[in-house]
Design an enzyme around this catalytic site. Sequence first.
Site, PDB file in Angstrom:
ATOM      1  N   PRO A  20       0.790  -1.222   0.000  1.00  0.00           N
ATOM      2  CG  PRO A  20      -0.107  -1.064   2.145  1.00  0.00           C
ATOM      3  CD  PRO A  20       0.589  -2.017   1.223  1.00  0.00           C
ATOM      4  CG  ASN A  21      -0.309   4.317   1.318  1.00  0.00           C
ATOM      5  OD1 ASN A  21      -1.316   4.763   0.777  1.00  0.00           O
ATOM      6  ND2 ASN A  21      -0.312   3.856   2.557  1.00  0.00           N
ATOM      7  NE  ARG A  58       3.353   7.217   2.156  1.00  0.00           N
ATOM      8  CZ  ARG A  58       3.807   6.052   2.567  1.00  0.00           C
ATOM      9  NH1 ARG A  58       4.277   5.174   1.702  1.00  0.00           N
ATOM     10  NH2 ARG A  58       3.784   5.745   3.840  1.00  0.00           N
ATOM     11  CE1 TYR A  99       8.647   5.091   2.689  1.00  0.00           C
ATOM     12  CE2 TYR A  99       7.364   7.105   2.891  1.00  0.00           C
ATOM     13  CZ  TYR A  99       7.699   5.850   3.351  1.00  0.00           C
ATOM     14  OH  TYR A  99       7.103   5.349   4.482  1.00  0.00           O
ATOM     15  CG  ASN A 159       8.443  -2.025  -0.139  1.00  0.00           C
ATOM     16  OD1 ASN A 159       7.852  -2.054   0.929  1.00  0.00           O
ATOM     17  ND2 ASN A 159       9.078  -0.959  -0.573  1.00  0.00           N
ATOM     18  CB  ALA A 211       1.560  -0.122   6.074  1.00  0.00           C
ATOM     19  CD  GLU A 237      11.062  -7.543   5.362  1.00  0.00           C
ATOM     20  OE1 GLU A 237      10.449  -6.672   6.003  1.00  0.00           O
ATOM     21  OE2 GLU A 237      11.555  -8.561   5.905  1.00  0.00           O
ATOM     22  CG  HIS A 251      11.191  -2.346   4.181  1.00  0.00           C
ATOM     23  ND1 HIS A 251       9.824  -2.244   4.096  1.00  0.00           N
ATOM     24  CD2 HIS A 251      11.459  -3.543   4.743  1.00  0.00           C
ATOM     25  CE1 HIS A 251       9.288  -3.339   4.601  1.00  0.00           C
ATOM     26  NE2 HIS A 251      10.262  -4.146   4.990  1.00  0.00           N
ATOM     27  NE  ARG A 303      10.179   6.102   8.228  1.00  0.00           N
ATOM     28  CZ  ARG A 303       9.187   5.870   7.391  1.00  0.00           C
ATOM     29  NH1 ARG A 303       9.251   4.876   6.529  1.00  0.00           N
ATOM     30  NH2 ARG A 303       8.116   6.637   7.401  1.00  0.00           N
TER      31      ARG A 303
END
Length: 160
Positions: free
Chosen positions: A11-12, A19, A24, A75, A78, A99, A101, A108
């Site tokens: 998502p996103n 964003r 990012y 990825n 969330a 995985e 990111h 964070r």
Amino acid sequence: MPNTVLILNGPNLNLLGRREPSVYGRETLDDIAAACRVRGEKLRIRVDFRQTNHEGELVEWIQQSHADVRGIILNAAAYTHTSVAIPDALRAVALPCIEVHLSNVHARESFRHHSYISPVATGVIVGLGSQGYLLALDAMARLIADADAANADGPRSLST
């Protein structure tokens, strides 16, 4: 089986480029997909690049992948920190999974420090921006080559 790698995005990530660019970056997801396809061609890997905002769709894609792909780069965004269904699907298909990111999730908010994906992933790349996807493709190409070499060797005899 062709050397296809499924690259899944949660998502996103469709909002990349606008964003939180300070977190990012300014590249769009389309920019990252194009770079992955170019890298894939060099590695002789077909890249199937997808994004969804829906957890169930990620699970479906993972479940459907077992016969068609050699590995998954994920990825989960969330869903990394909330989904139990995604790692369950990864366990079920038993494919190599890396995985990825874009940001360093460990630098964070504390809720981002826990990943449900990491325990079932072959490896994890965080904090290197879009370069992380390319590094994951390089690593996946090596995993595929190693698996092919092991299969070509056949069973080993223990006798002398």
